[in-house]
Design a protein around this motif. Structure first.
Motif, PDB file in Angstrom:
ATOM      1  N   UNK A  69      54.175  49.609  45.935  1.00 56.42           N
ATOM      2  CA  UNK A  69      55.082  48.792  45.143  1.00 56.42           C
ATOM      3  C   UNK A  69      54.462  47.459  44.734  1.00 56.42           C
ATOM      4  N   UNK A  70      53.398  47.036  45.425  1.00 60.28           N
ATOM      5  CA  UNK A  70      52.750  45.754  45.145  1.00 60.28           C
ATOM      6  C   UNK A  70      51.383  46.013  44.508  1.00 60.28           C
ATOM      7  N   UNK A  71      51.198  45.678  43.218  1.00 57.23           N
ATOM      8  CA  UNK A  71      49.909  45.931  42.555  1.00 57.23           C
ATOM      9  C   UNK A  71      48.728  45.253  43.244  1.00 57.23           C
ATOM     10  N   UNK A  72      48.962  44.074  43.812  1.00 55.71           N
ATOM     11  CA  UNK A  72      47.857  43.377  44.473  1.00 55.71           C
ATOM     12  C   UNK A  72      47.402  44.124  45.718  1.00 55.71           C
ATOM     13  N   UNK A  73      48.345  44.758  46.409  1.00 55.31           N
ATOM     14  CA  UNK A  73      47.981  45.538  47.592  1.00 55.31           C
ATOM     15  C   UNK A  73      47.232  46.809  47.183  1.00 55.31           C
ATOM     16  N   UNK A  74      47.654  47.411  46.091  1.00 53.07           N
ATOM     17  CA  UNK A  74      46.951  48.595  45.597  1.00 53.07           C
ATOM     18  C   UNK A  74      45.508  48.243  45.246  1.00 53.07           C
ATOM     19  N   UNK A  75      45.324  47.121  44.549  1.00 48.94           N
ATOM     20  CA  UNK A  75      43.981  46.685  44.185  1.00 48.94           C
ATOM     21  C   UNK A  75      43.160  46.361  45.426  1.00 48.94           C
ATOM     22  N   UNK A  76      43.793  45.727  46.407  1.00 48.40           N
ATOM     23  CA  UNK A  76      43.088  45.402  47.649  1.00 48.40           C
ATOM     24  C   UNK A  76      42.640  46.665  48.379  1.00 48.40           C
ATOM     25  N   UNK A  77      43.481  47.705  48.351  1.00 50.60           N
ATOM     26  CA  UNK A  77      43.108  48.962  48.979  1.00 50.60           C
ATOM     27  C   UNK A  77      41.925  49.619  48.298  1.00 50.60           C
ATOM     28  N   UNK A  78      41.924  49.568  46.974  1.00 50.75           N
ATOM     29  CA  UNK A  78      40.807  50.131  46.207  1.00 50.75           C
ATOM     30  C   UNK A  78      39.514  49.388  46.541  1.00 50.75           C
ATOM     31  N   UNK A  79      39.580  48.074  46.556  1.00 50.18           N
ATOM     32  CA  UNK A  79      38.382  47.281  46.835  1.00 50.18           C
ATOM     33  C   UNK A  79      37.888  47.509  48.259  1.00 50.18           C
TER      34      UNK A  79
END
Length: 454
Positions: free
Chosen positions: A429-439
């Motif tokens: 639900x949080x785009x920043x968390x999704x990006x952090x997971x990818x990184x």
């Protein structure tokens, strides 16, 4: 023994297997060592509540087998104790403590998932801490425990309300209610960080779940391809909901009733399709009625709609299609629908038979419920997808660790072909968390190991 009786009478095959495995370990320990030489460690909480009752059941069955083999009648003065907190620590009851008997390492008794633990507690009607009914899923101390934001529900009052812990759709997110608080040198406490979940602004992470039930032998026989189930999953996902279960059952009243009964208590909404009409195989309404323990009765309003629709083709005094579950049925009217949709408590019966009809009924449902209805549109999912030519073996362990680091994300893997690239999807639900997971995943491998797919 009431615990053993409850499990034996349960239809949950997975729970029975877990129970039998645990009981075997306990009985084996008691058979090899006397009761004075066997020690068990408790950490508190719901897991220890389950463990305690497993020990009671294992001890009971062990003594039964002894009494049967010896031909002696034995009484069982076993007291019931409830652990409702985690204030008892492992260090207080360790094998090295004075007075403890020799410690025997055996197979784990309770290697159960979150779902297994709650299945046991609810099936056996075991008393548990009341905080679990108030949105708490993992109880620690008063300094590191908050209600799980994923169980938050809409409330018109100033105080936020939460669903009970057993309705958590994904057991991996159990510890999302355990906050991490930094303790600076001055002794003050900084604001809690909740494993990536914002417990203050929890509407952003609010989780609504749905179950989807298809009714039709023709799907199970492979005669027709199910289009409605996958389409409903996509539509629910697009409005921020999660589909926790999708099944297809036979054209059989008991099969429909059992599945509806299983789903209606653990999902916010249950969608049914198929098995609606006057044919002998159309048993959906009867199955829903049986699941709620009510009878089918004529609904005059619904029958009037049917008469306008089918006219002279309606025979007999009562159109059987107008027999609906009594006392729990609500008709959902929309000007674009020739016949209202049927809603029984949190169960919605769809009459669509193909994707285009489903599209029309879905749009009407969204218009009818709006932002304050039962099909509320919430924060949508953010997603990213990576592909890699790395093998499953190379990625397995890093991905498992990543799931622990990001419990608020859904990290899935799939291949379109066995020889093709591995696709890894991140949903949250949080785009920043999704990006952090990818990184975080990319950092675990050499540069260029992954490619992002739009």
């Amino acid at each position: 023994m009431e615990i053993d009786k409850a499990i034996r009478e349960s239809d949950d095959k997975r729970l029975k297997t877990k129970y039998n495995n645990a009981i075997y370990v306990i009985k084996r320990a008691l058979a090899l060592y006397s009761i004075e030489e066997v020690a068990f460690s408790f950490n508190g909480g719901k897991d220890s509540t389950v463990l305690l009752h497993l020990l009671r059941a294992g001890y009971f069955l062990h003594r039964v087998e002894q009494s049967c083999s010896n031909g002696v009648q034995i009484d069982f003065p076993i007291r019931t104790i409830y652990f409702e907190s985690t204030s008892v620590g492992q260090e207080q009851f360790s094998p090295s403590s004075p007075g403890w008997p020799p410690f025997m390492r055996v197979n784990p008794i309770l290697d159960w998932s979150y779902r297994d633990v709650w299945a046991f507690l609810l099936t056996c009607r075991v008393q548990y801490c009341s905080l679990y009914d108030q949105g708490y899923t993992s109880i620690g101390s008063i300094y590191d425990t908050v209600p799980n934001a994923l169980l938050s529900i809409s409330s018109t009052s100033s105080k936020e309300k939460f669903k009970p812990a057993y309705l958590l759709p994904d057991g991996r997110l159990e510890r999302a209610g355990r906050v991490k608080k930094n303790s600076p040198l001055d002794g003050t406490r900084s604001p809690a960080v909740n494993n990536g979940l914002d417990s203050v602004n929890s509407h952003k992470n609010r989780m609504f779940t749905a179950s989807i039930i298809g009714v039709g032998d023709e799907i199970l026989f492979g005669t027709v391809e199910d289009q409605l189930g996958p389409s409903l999953c996509k539509k629910l996902h697009s409005i921020g909901w999660m589909t926790s279960r999708t099944t297809v059952v036979r054209n059989d009243i008991d099969s429909v009733a059992e599945e509806v009964d299983r789903c209606k208590s653990v999902s916010d909404l249950v969608f049914l399709y198929g098995g609606v009409g006057p044919l002998h195989s159309d048993v959906t309404s009867a199955g829903v009625a049986k699941a709620f323990g009510v009878r089918l009765a004529p609904d005059e309003e619904f029958e009037e709609f049917l008469r306008h629709l089918i006219g002279d083709h309606c025979t007999g005094d009562r159109n059987e299609m107008a027999q609906l579950p009594e006392g729990i049925t609500e008709l959902l009217h929309h000007e674009k629908l020739p016949v209202p949709l049927i809603k029984c408590c949190n169960v919605i019966v769809l009459s669509a038979t193909n994707a285009s009809e489903l599209e029309k009924q879905w749009d009407c449902l969204i218009e009818l419920t709006g932002s304050d209805g039962f099909l509320v549109t919430i924060e949508s999912y953010s997603s990213k997808r990576l592909t890699t030519n790395l093998t499953d073996v190379e990625t397995a362990q890093p991905l498992s660790k990543l799931c622990l680091e990001f419990p608020d994300l859904y990290i899935g893997c799939f291949r379109r072909s066995r020889q093709g690239p591995l696709a890894i999807s991140f949903e949250g639900k949080d785009p920043s968390r999704v990006q952090a997971g990818v990184e975080a995943l990319c950092k675990k491998f050499n540069a260029g190991a992954f490619s992002e797919v739009n």
